[in-house]
Design a protein around this motif. Structure first.
Motif, PDB file in Angstrom:
ATOM      1  N   ILE A 167       5.568  -9.252   3.133  1.00 57.70           N
ATOM      2  CA  ILE A 167       5.066  -8.663   4.373  1.00 57.70           C
ATOM      3  C   ILE A 167       3.560  -8.856   4.371  1.00 57.70           C
ATOM      4  O   ILE A 167       2.902  -8.492   3.414  1.00 57.70           O
ATOM      5  CB  ILE A 167       5.388  -7.152   4.417  1.00 57.70           C
ATOM      6  CG1 ILE A 167       6.872  -6.891   4.218  1.00 57.70           C
ATOM      7  CG2 ILE A 167       4.838  -6.513   5.657  1.00 57.70           C
ATOM      8  CD1 ILE A 167       7.710  -6.911   5.428  1.00 57.70           C
ATOM      9  N   TRP A 226      -1.992   0.770   4.286  1.00 59.30           N
ATOM     10  CA  TRP A 226      -1.440   0.306   3.010  1.00 59.30           C
ATOM     11  C   TRP A 226      -0.193   1.061   2.624  1.00 59.30           C
ATOM     12  O   TRP A 226       0.688   0.518   1.943  1.00 59.30           O
ATOM     13  CB  TRP A 226      -2.516   0.339   1.928  1.00 59.30           C
ATOM     14  CG  TRP A 226      -3.564  -0.675   2.247  1.00 59.30           C
ATOM     15  CD1 TRP A 226      -4.756  -0.445   2.864  1.00 59.30           C
ATOM     16  CD2 TRP A 226      -3.453  -2.087   2.082  1.00 59.30           C
ATOM     17  NE1 TRP A 226      -5.408  -1.631   3.075  1.00 59.30           N
ATOM     18  CE2 TRP A 226      -4.634  -2.657   2.602  1.00 59.30           C
ATOM     19  CE3 TRP A 226      -2.481  -2.932   1.556  1.00 59.30           C
ATOM     20  CZ2 TRP A 226      -4.866  -4.025   2.608  1.00 59.30           C
ATOM     21  CZ3 TRP A 226      -2.716  -4.297   1.552  1.00 59.30           C
ATOM     22  CH2 TRP A 226      -3.894  -4.833   2.070  1.00 59.30           C
ATOM     23  N   LYS A 239       2.555  -0.640   4.547  1.00 56.34           N
ATOM     24  CA  LYS A 239       2.858  -1.953   4.000  1.00 56.34           C
ATOM     25  C   LYS A 239       3.655  -1.855   2.702  1.00 56.34           C
ATOM     26  O   LYS A 239       4.671  -2.528   2.537  1.00 56.34           O
ATOM     27  CB  LYS A 239       1.548  -2.705   3.757  1.00 56.34           C
ATOM     28  CG  LYS A 239       1.756  -4.158   3.479  1.00 56.34           C
ATOM     29  CD  LYS A 239       0.428  -4.875   3.514  1.00 56.34           C
ATOM     30  CE  LYS A 239       0.613  -6.310   3.147  1.00 56.34           C
ATOM     31  NZ  LYS A 239      -0.633  -7.043   3.115  1.00 56.34           N
ATOM     32  N   THR A 240       3.208  -0.999   1.781  1.00 61.96           N
ATOM     33  CA  THR A 240       3.930  -0.915   0.508  1.00 61.96           C
ATOM     34  C   THR A 240       5.306  -0.278   0.710  1.00 61.96           C
ATOM     35  O   THR A 240       6.291  -0.758   0.148  1.00 61.96           O
ATOM     36  CB  THR A 240       3.133  -0.100  -0.526  1.00 61.96           C
ATOM     37  OG1 THR A 240       2.697   1.103   0.085  1.00 61.96           O
ATOM     38  CG2 THR A 240       1.941  -0.836  -1.028  1.00 61.96           C
ATOM     39  N   PRO A 278      -6.977  -5.021   6.815  1.00 59.16           N
ATOM     40  CA  PRO A 278      -5.847  -5.711   6.180  1.00 59.16           C
ATOM     41  C   PRO A 278      -6.257  -6.630   5.034  1.00 59.16           C
ATOM     42  O   PRO A 278      -5.388  -7.102   4.308  1.00 59.16           O
ATOM     43  CB  PRO A 278      -5.242  -6.524   7.335  1.00 59.16           C
ATOM     44  CG  PRO A 278      -5.774  -5.907   8.569  1.00 59.16           C
ATOM     45  CD  PRO A 278      -7.116  -5.345   8.229  1.00 59.16           C
ATOM     46  N   ASP A 279      -7.544  -6.897   4.860  1.00 60.20           N
ATOM     47  CA  ASP A 279      -7.972  -7.830   3.813  1.00 60.20           C
ATOM     48  C   ASP A 279      -8.459  -7.130   2.556  1.00 60.20           C
ATOM     49  O   ASP A 279      -8.842  -7.789   1.600  1.00 60.20           O
ATOM     50  CB  ASP A 279      -9.092  -8.750   4.336  1.00 60.20           C
ATOM     51  CG  ASP A 279      -8.626  -9.546   5.523  1.00 60.20           C
ATOM     52  OD1 ASP A 279      -7.402  -9.785   5.605  1.00 60.20           O
ATOM     53  OD2 ASP A 279      -9.459  -9.910   6.364  1.00 60.20           O
ATOM     54  N   LEU A 283       4.370  -5.304  -3.879  1.00 61.23           N
ATOM     55  CA  LEU A 283       4.524  -4.537  -2.643  1.00 61.23           C
ATOM     56  C   LEU A 283       3.446  -4.865  -1.609  1.00 61.23           C
ATOM     57  O   LEU A 283       3.194  -4.078  -0.707  1.00 61.23           O
ATOM     58  CB  LEU A 283       4.522  -3.037  -2.939  1.00 61.23           C
ATOM     59  CG  LEU A 283       5.708  -2.509  -3.744  1.00 61.23           C
ATOM     60  CD1 LEU A 283       5.629  -1.004  -3.913  1.00 61.23           C
ATOM     61  CD2 LEU A 283       7.030  -2.877  -3.107  1.00 61.23           C
ATOM     62  N   THR A 339      -7.606  -3.924  -0.132  1.00 62.92           N
ATOM     63  CA  THR A 339      -6.799  -2.787  -0.578  1.00 62.92           C
ATOM     64  C   THR A 339      -7.713  -1.726  -1.164  1.00 62.92           C
ATOM     65  O   THR A 339      -8.542  -2.043  -2.001  1.00 62.92           O
ATOM     66  CB  THR A 339      -5.809  -3.243  -1.657  1.00 62.92           C
ATOM     67  OG1 THR A 339      -4.998  -4.256  -1.097  1.00 62.92           O
ATOM     68  CG2 THR A 339      -4.931  -2.099  -2.088  1.00 62.92           C
ATOM     69  N   ILE A 391      -4.976   3.447  -4.297  1.00 64.25           N
ATOM     70  CA  ILE A 391      -4.218   3.511  -3.064  1.00 64.25           C
ATOM     71  C   ILE A 391      -3.443   4.824  -3.049  1.00 64.25           C
ATOM     72  O   ILE A 391      -2.765   5.161  -4.000  1.00 64.25           O
ATOM     73  CB  ILE A 391      -3.281   2.295  -2.921  1.00 64.25           C
ATOM     74  CG1 ILE A 391      -2.342   2.475  -1.741  1.00 64.25           C
ATOM     75  CG2 ILE A 391      -2.533   2.005  -4.198  1.00 64.25           C
ATOM     76  CD1 ILE A 391      -1.515   1.257  -1.453  1.00 64.25           C
ATOM     77  N   VAL A 415       2.317  -5.935   9.285  1.00 64.74           N
ATOM     78  CA  VAL A 415       1.963  -4.638   9.854  1.00 64.74           C
ATOM     79  C   VAL A 415       0.961  -4.882  10.975  1.00 64.74           C
ATOM     80  O   VAL A 415      -0.161  -5.287  10.716  1.00 64.74           O
ATOM     81  CB  VAL A 415       1.340  -3.709   8.790  1.00 64.74           C
ATOM     82  CG1 VAL A 415       1.125  -2.328   9.358  1.00 64.74           C
ATOM     83  CG2 VAL A 415       2.230  -3.639   7.575  1.00 64.74           C
ATOM     84  N   LEU A 464       7.275  -0.307   3.274  1.00 66.10           N
ATOM     85  CA  LEU A 464       8.261  -1.177   3.927  1.00 66.10           C
ATOM     86  C   LEU A 464       8.437  -2.506   3.215  1.00 66.10           C
ATOM     87  O   LEU A 464       9.275  -3.304   3.623  1.00 66.10           O
ATOM     88  CB  LEU A 464       7.916  -1.367   5.393  1.00 66.10           C
ATOM     89  CG  LEU A 464       8.403  -0.144   6.178  1.00 66.10           C
ATOM     90  CD1 LEU A 464       7.828  -0.107   7.564  1.00 66.10           C
ATOM     91  CD2 LEU A 464       9.921  -0.107   6.236  1.00 66.10           C
ATOM     92  N   THR A 465       7.675  -2.770   2.153  1.00 63.30           N
ATOM     93  CA  THR A 465       8.016  -3.926   1.323  1.00 63.30           C
ATOM     94  C   THR A 465       9.137  -3.562   0.354  1.00 63.30           C
ATOM     95  O   THR A 465       9.871  -4.432  -0.100  1.00 63.30           O
ATOM     96  CB  THR A 465       6.787  -4.438   0.551  1.00 63.30           C
ATOM     97  OG1 THR A 465       5.706  -4.593   1.470  1.00 63.30           O
ATOM     98  CG2 THR A 465       7.056  -5.789  -0.083  1.00 63.30           C
TER      99      THR A 465
END
Lengths: 389, 212
Positions: free
Chosen positions: B211, A151, A154-155, A254-255, B129, A257, A261, A188, A157-158
């Motif tokens: 993403i 996570w 993912k966050t 991935p499903d 995000l 969070t 976090i 990812v 690079l968003t």
């Protein structure tokens, strides 16, 4: 006009030559100041870096860079391979120690005014070192492929995707391109793990080669540390690895969070900042901080090196330190009231900055007055950097 | 001040085209970094990454009779990528909700305008995000666990909240379903296009972006 350009070019070359001669990467020119432990930070930086690279190379023997195998190969290193826990512990805690040491050293250089002439280049390299260290950190902890890593990747690079909202640059979709190049696609997955592995390895190896070239050319001693300190730091790292085995976390899903976090500790303050700001600014804010860090030697034209002789820059430095600590504490206790906090923080920042400017102005006025009252003051001895604290 | 001396001028005159040539030859090498297939087809880095999804049954109509009943589902997207399969499959978690009143579906991206319904399907990938957000049936839980947001009276119903950065969305907002009512998110969640076939609600497409 041409000769003006040539002059400028020559001046830049002159400047670079001068700074390169007095370049100091690991405090190796300040060994005589080591009575103050703050000047042991340079050699510690080098020592921890070596420990992290060597243990990292050993981990590569057993690590498997795939989405399905990564997590379990690290469980195996930690639990089955003889001394795997030690190598992994040295790698993880060595990296944490490295970031701590670089950060404290940056603050030392800042508050002691070491970034002033002739230390500009040394400061800039130290600052870039911190950024590369953090990039190496975030690319490194994705490799575990646990929830926190997934996570965080993912966050983080968003965030660059929002650069597509900027005028001019946005039209080229430059921001999405950054994310795509790092992740190897719009998700990812395996591409991300492979690329992160390459970046994680590359940063340290290329950096270490450059440092080795530097030591070869200057013929300086590499590790300016007593055998006792060297043994002490290594033993402490080993003890921590033994008593407090590096965590595994849960396998990435991935499903789902995780709540809350989290990320590695040095990114936590940034996470709180991301909650408070619109996403474009969450990306631009840290970049402004980086730009400020790189150009502060040229912004700060004050004469003195002591913190109280340049109040404005001291206030900025203290504010950065306090925000880092407070934001980290806030996210650790999961405190964030989105409707209430951001205006308070913005107002506080503005007030503190204005106070800093007022302080700077009144300090300068008092300097001018003192100079007028005593027309021929005895030249004050230039304070050595060690007295800055 | 003298003008350009001969040597500097010649150096400059030689350097400009030489640098230009290096840039021209080096720039296509950036394609080496490009993650998707068909590298020579387009200059655009992003465009031919348009994913393809497999239609999936999200729920049955009979399951979603009550207002505010909802169901989670997963939609699989396939992105072109250099893998042995030639694609990478990414899961897009979604939620389908029965609203208490009809809203205009946000399907402009799919070329559908002015379609009204009380069934709406959102991608659960937060448009901020990329975390996975939750459908929270009780708004009091939003106030307690998602950053202390207190909804005004007309929004005191089920809401959507993201645990990462505390964005809150109102799925039943009459003007803009999924409107951001608190937090840093820049836009409503991305939506799914669905078709009703008999008793099945079949998801066919998801709005692109973000993403996965």
């Amino acid at each position: 006009m041409g000769s003006a350009l040539t002059d400028l070019w020559n001046q830049i070359k002159e400047w670079l030559r001068d700074r390169k001669e007095r370049l100091d990467l690991f405090d190796e020119t300040k060994v005589e100041l080591q009575g103050n432990p703050l000047y042991l930070l340079g050699p510690m930086f080098y020592l921890f870096w070596l420990i992290v690279v060597i243990s990292g190379l050993l981990l590569m023997i057993w690590y498997e860079p795939t989405t399905t195998g990564a997590y379990f190969s690290i469980v195996r290193i930690q639990e089955e391979i003889p001394f795997g826990w030690l190598i992994r512990g040295l790698h993880k805690y060595g990296a944490d120690a490295l970031i701590i040491v670089i950060t404290i050293r940056i603050y030392r250089m800042y508050f002691a005014g070491e970034y002033k002439k002739p230390g500009e280049l040394s400061w800039m390299i130290a600052f870039i070192g911190l950024i590369l260290g953090m990039i190496s950190g975030i690319t490194g902890y994705l490799l575990i492929w646990n929830q926190r890593a997934f996570w965080a990747a993912k966050t983080v690079l968003t965030v660059p995707v929002y650069f597509d909202e900027l005028p001019i640059i946005g039209a080229t979709r430059f921001g999405s391109m950054i994310a795509f190049v790092f992740l190897g696609g719009p998700a990812v997955g395996q591409g991300a793990i492979t690329r992160f592995y390459a970046i994680h390895f590359g940063i340290s190896v290329v950096g270490l080669i450059l440092v080795e070239i530097f030591f070869q050319r200057t013929r300086r001693k590499r590790l300016n540390m007593s055998l006792f300190s060297l043994a002490l730091f290594t033993v402490v790292l080993s003890l921590i690895s033994w008593k407090l085995p590096a965590e595994m976390g849960r396998l990435a899903n991935p499903d789902k969070t995780p709540l809350p976090i989290w990320s590695d500790w040095y990114f936590l303050a940034l996470y709180q900042f991301v909650k408070y700001t619109p996403p474009l600014w969450a990306g631009l804010g840290p970049q402004l901080l980086i730009v400020y860090g790189l150009i502060v030697p040229f912004l700060d034209r004050s004469k003195g090196r002591r913190p109280l002789e340049r109040p404005f820059f001291t206030v900025i430095g203290l504010m950065a330190l306090i925000y880092f600590l407070v934001f980290t504490a806030l996210i650790m206790f999961n405190i964030a009231i989105i409707g209430r906090d951001p205006p308070i923080i913005l107002l506080l920042t503005i007030v503190v900055m204005i106070a800093g400017i007022m302080w700077e102005l009144s300090y300068r006025r008092s300097q001018v007055q003192a100079a007028q009252q005593a027309p021929a003051p005895a030249p004050r001895p230039r304070p050595s950097p060690a007295q800055g604290h | 001040m003298m003008g350009l001396d001969r040597r500097t001028f010649l150096k400059l005159a030689a350097a400009v085209p030489a640098l230009g040539a290096i840039a021209a030859f080096a720039s296509p090498l950036l394609r080496f970094l490009k993650p998707n297939l068909e590298p020579y087809e387009r200059k655009d880095f992003i465009l031919n990454d348009t994913p393809h999804g497999e239609p999936v049954v999200a729920a049955r109509l009979s399951e979603l009779k009550e207002p505010w009943s909802y169901k989670y589902f997963v939609f699989v997207q396939k992105y072109p990528q250099y893998t042995p399969e030639g694609f990478k499959a990414a899961n897009v978690p979604g939620v389908i909700i029965r609203l208490p009143r009809k809203v205009r579906l946000p399907w402009e991206w799919a070329g559908t305008k002015d379609k009204e319904s009380d069934l709406i399907a959102f991608s659960r990938i937060c448009p901020h995000l990329g975390c996975i957000f939750n459908f929270v049936p009780d708004w009091k839980e939003i106030t307690a666990g998602y950053g202390g947001y207190m909804p005004p009276d007309f929004r005191k119903h089920a809401l959507i909240g993201c645990p990462c950065h505390l964005s809150i969305y109102d799925p039943a907002d009459p003007g803009e379903p999924g409107r951001v009512i608190s937090g840093p998110a820049p836009r409503p969640p991305r939506s799914f296009v669905y078709e009703v076939k008999g008793d099945d609600i079949v998801i066919t497409r998801v709005e692109a972006g973000g993403i996965a």
